[in-house]
Design an enzyme around this catalytic site. Sequence first.
Site, short mmCIF file in Angstrom:
data_model
loop_
_atom_site.label_atom_id
_atom_site.label_comp_id
_atom_site.label_asym_id
_atom_site.label_seq_id
_atom_site.Cartn_x
_atom_site.Cartn_y
_atom_site.Cartn_z
N ASP A 1 0.86 -1.20 0.00
CA ASP A 1 0.00 0.00 0.00
C ASP A 1 0.89 1.24 0.00
O ASP A 1 1.88 1.31 0.72
CB ASP A 1 -0.90 -0.01 1.25
N THR B 1 -15.88 -2.72 -9.45
CA THR B 1 -17.09 -2.03 -8.98
C THR B 1 -18.24 -2.21 -9.96
O THR B 1 -18.02 -2.42 -11.16
CB THR B 1 -16.78 -0.52 -8.83
N ASP B 2 -19.46 -2.06 -9.45
CA ASP B 2 -20.62 -2.10 -10.35
C ASP B 2 -20.70 -0.87 -11.25
O ASP B 2 -21.44 -0.84 -12.22
CB ASP B 2 -21.93 -2.26 -9.55
N GLU B 3 -19.90 0.18 -10.90
CA GLU B 3 -20.01 1.44 -11.66
C GLU B 3 -19.54 1.29 -13.10
O GLU B 3 -19.85 2.12 -13.95
CB GLU B 3 -19.26 2.56 -10.93
N TYR C 1 -13.55 7.86 -12.85
CA TYR C 1 -13.30 6.72 -11.94
C TYR C 1 -13.78 5.42 -12.58
O TYR C 1 -13.01 4.46 -12.71
CB TYR C 1 -14.01 6.95 -10.59
N ALA D 1 -14.52 4.79 -15.62
CA ALA D 1 -13.81 4.48 -16.88
C ALA D 1 -12.47 3.83 -16.58
O ALA D 1 -12.06 2.88 -17.27
CB ALA D 1 -13.61 5.76 -17.70
N SER D 2 -11.79 4.32 -15.52
CA SER D 2 -10.48 3.73 -15.20
C SER D 2 -10.64 2.32 -14.66
O SER D 2 -9.85 1.43 -14.95
CB SER D 2 -9.71 4.62 -14.22
N LYS D 3 -11.70 2.09 -13.87
CA LYS D 3 -11.93 0.72 -13.34
C LYS D 3 -12.33 -0.21 -14.50
O LYS D 3 -11.88 -1.36 -14.56
CB LYS D 3 -13.03 0.73 -12.26
N ASN E 1 -20.21 0.10 -0.82
CA ASN E 1 -19.98 -0.46 0.52
C ASN E 1 -20.17 0.61 1.58
O ASN E 1 -19.94 1.79 1.33
CB ASN E 1 -18.52 -0.92 0.65
N GLY F 1 -22.19 14.14 -14.69
CA GLY F 1 -22.23 12.74 -15.15
C GLY F 1 -22.78 11.78 -14.10
O GLY F 1 -22.47 10.58 -14.12
P1 NAD Z 1 -9.91 3.33 -0.51
O1 NAD Z 1 -9.79 4.59 -1.32
O2 NAD Z 1 -10.48 3.40 0.86
O3 NAD Z 1 -8.48 2.64 -0.37
C1 NAD Z 1 -7.59 2.53 -1.43
C2 NAD Z 1 -6.25 2.04 -0.88
O4 NAD Z 1 -5.34 1.91 -1.99
C3 NAD Z 1 -5.61 3.01 0.12
O5 NAD Z 1 -5.09 2.28 1.22
C4 NAD Z 1 -4.49 3.66 -0.69
O6 NAD Z 1 -3.37 4.06 0.12
C5 NAD Z 1 -4.11 2.52 -1.64
N1 NAD Z 1 -3.48 3.02 -2.87
C6 NAD Z 1 -3.91 4.02 -3.67
N2 NAD Z 1 -3.07 4.19 -4.70
C7 NAD Z 1 -2.08 3.27 -4.54
C8 NAD Z 1 -0.93 2.93 -5.29
N3 NAD Z 1 -0.60 3.60 -6.40
N4 NAD Z 1 -0.15 1.91 -4.86
C9 NAD Z 1 -0.45 1.24 -3.73
N5 NAD Z 1 -1.53 1.52 -2.97
C10 NAD Z 1 -2.33 2.52 -3.38
O7 NAD Z 1 -10.72 2.35 -1.45
P2 NAD Z 1 -11.85 1.27 -1.06
O8 NAD Z 1 -13.15 1.96 -0.96
O9 NAD Z 1 -11.38 0.43 0.05
O10 NAD Z 1 -11.88 0.41 -2.40
C11 NAD Z 1 -10.99 -0.70 -2.58
C12 NAD Z 1 -11.25 -1.30 -3.95
O11 NAD Z 1 -12.61 -1.74 -4.03
C13 NAD Z 1 -11.04 -0.33 -5.10
O12 NAD Z 1 -10.42 -1.02 -6.15
C14 NAD Z 1 -12.45 0.10 -5.49
O13 NAD Z 1 -12.52 0.43 -6.84
C15 NAD Z 1 -13.24 -1.16 -5.16
N6 NAD Z 1 -14.66 -0.95 -4.80
C16 NAD Z 1 -15.00 -0.05 -3.82
C17 NAD Z 1 -16.33 0.09 -3.47
C18 NAD Z 1 -16.76 1.05 -2.37
O14 NAD Z 1 -17.97 1.24 -2.16
N7 NAD Z 1 -15.86 1.65 -1.63
C19 NAD Z 1 -17.33 -0.66 -4.11
C20 NAD Z 1 -16.93 -1.58 -5.10
C21 NAD Z 1 -15.59 -1.72 -5.42
P1 TYD Z 2 -20.43 8.19 -2.96
O1 TYD Z 2 -20.41 7.78 -1.53
O2 TYD Z 2 -19.44 9.20 -3.43
O3 TYD Z 2 -20.37 6.85 -3.82
P2 TYD Z 2 -20.55 6.64 -5.44
O4 TYD Z 2 -20.51 7.95 -6.12
O5 TYD Z 2 -19.36 5.80 -5.75
O6 TYD Z 2 -21.85 5.93 -5.60
O7 TYD Z 2 -21.88 8.78 -3.28
C1 TYD Z 2 -23.06 8.02 -3.07
C2 TYD Z 2 -24.23 8.82 -3.59
O8 TYD Z 2 -24.38 9.99 -2.77
C3 TYD Z 2 -24.03 9.32 -5.00
O9 TYD Z 2 -25.30 9.28 -5.69
C4 TYD Z 2 -23.58 10.76 -4.83
C5 TYD Z 2 -24.28 11.19 -3.56
N1 TYD Z 2 -23.54 12.19 -2.73
C6 TYD Z 2 -24.18 13.35 -2.30
O10 TYD Z 2 -25.38 13.59 -2.60
N2 TYD Z 2 -23.47 14.25 -1.54
C7 TYD Z 2 -22.17 14.04 -1.19
O11 TYD Z 2 -21.56 14.91 -0.53
C8 TYD Z 2 -21.52 12.83 -1.63
C9 TYD Z 2 -20.10 12.55 -1.27
C10 TYD Z 2 -22.26 11.93 -2.38
#
Ligand code: NAD
Ligand code: TYD
Length: 352
Positions: free
Chosen positions: A34, A131-133, A156, A158-160, A186, A289
């Site tokens: 990390d 991600t589902d996105e 985001y 697009a990159s995933k 999550n 978007g």
């Molecule tokens: P997060 O942003 O909380 O954590 C990302 C972690 O990656 C951090 O610890 C950061 O230090 C590390 N990191 C970032 N760039 C790095 C690099 N270049 N090299 C090494 N480490 C690096 O993210 P999260 O919410 O825990 O998500 C984890 C994964 O799950 C991601 O791939 C995300 O796309 C995917 N995901 C997240 C959600 C969600 O709701 N959070 C849902 C579906 C999928």
């Molecule tokens: P977020 O937690 O950023 O997750 P994602 O965009 O990956 O789904 O946002 C969840 C939803 O909440 C999304 O529809 C955007 C909305 N949102 C707000 O209305 N206000 C906020 O300040 C944030 C961060 C998100």
Amino acid sequence: MKNILVTGGAGFIGSHLVRLLVSKYPNYQIINLDLLTYAGNLENLVEVQNKSNYHFVKGDICDHELVKEVFQKYQVDTVIHLAAESHVDRSIKDPFSFAKTNVLGTLSLLQGAKQVWGNNLNNKLFYHISTDEVYGTLGKSGFFTENTSYDPHSPYSASKASSDHFVRSFYDTYNLPIIISNCSNNYGSHQFPEKLIPLFIKNICNNKPLPVYGKGENVRDWLFVNDHARAIDVIFHKGKIGETYNIGGFNEWKNIDLIKVIIKTVDKLLGRPEGASEELITFVTDRAGHDYRYAIDSSKLKNELGWEPSLQFEEGIEKTVKWYLENKDWVDNVTSGNYQKYYQEMYGSQGD
Ligand code: NAD
Ligand code: TYD
């Protein structure tokens, strides 16, 4: 015996996964790579930091030489790849860093696995967490299945999506044993307070405005983070090479309804009159978007691998709110410094 490289293990989902794997599988070596960006925090891992089967390497997944060194030093046979830039709003401001970490970083890991593993692919696995996105947006009805075409709209997603395509291309082209899972939103403890739920809990506690994008009509499908970690555990052990699995809890909420549940829960636990904090709701300009609706059909995972969410949403939200209220120091620590600048740029004077 397994030597598992978890990337991004200091982040939100990664730290839940690392804690689960280190304590549940004492015979597995868990190596956490990390970079510790603003989203990564070793405080999330205090519980496991002294365990003999846990190893931490601070470094960038884009650093290909380092990646190969880690593969060799720890004889990595499994990768569970979570490291990413993960916040949509940040991707709108700075798409380049998303392309770098999410696309090039994933490629660097794939190349590392391919080069170090060579033709010796027995009992190897590259498991990519997505991600589902990537599927884009739904209208009022329907679900994303594993066969839904990719249609990402934010930098985001697009990159995933691009990283998913690279992972699959290594399976098709080089027979690298891969699995991909695509999960819905999550929620839970240790999530950085820039995402909706922890940000709003924090702002309610501090009597700050709650910035609701647009009319709050967008719909998200919420899964408790521990259930995601459990799903990763099941897929990693029982999933079929080359397959994609969707992970979700059939738990859709319109943002504004979800926000009212959060307000009710925080007010109750703080001893405020029910709904008192609703006056903090502030409708702000919509996210560019902004995908209207996400909803995951996770029946393949249930039918083929037997996974189901363990928790009802109301219970999960209550646990989550309690954690943030009891861990104000954690919130203060992670939101000092650069976070203040980000919040100021994002929401102007509404922040603290
Ligand atoms: P997060 O942003 O909380 O954590 C990302 C972690 O990656 C951090 O610890 C950061 O230090 C590390 N990191 C970032 N760039 C790095 C690099 N270049 N090299 C090494 N480490 C690096 O993210 P999260 O919410 O825990 O998500 C984890 C994964 O799950 C991601 O791939 C995300 O796309 C995917 N995901 C997240 C959600 C969600 O709701 N959070 C849902 C579906 C999928
Ligand atoms: P977020 O937690 O950023 O997750 P994602 O965009 O990956 O789904 O946002 C969840 C939803 O909440 C999304 O529809 C955007 C909305 N949102 C707000 O209305 N206000 C906020 O300040 C944030 C961060 C998100």
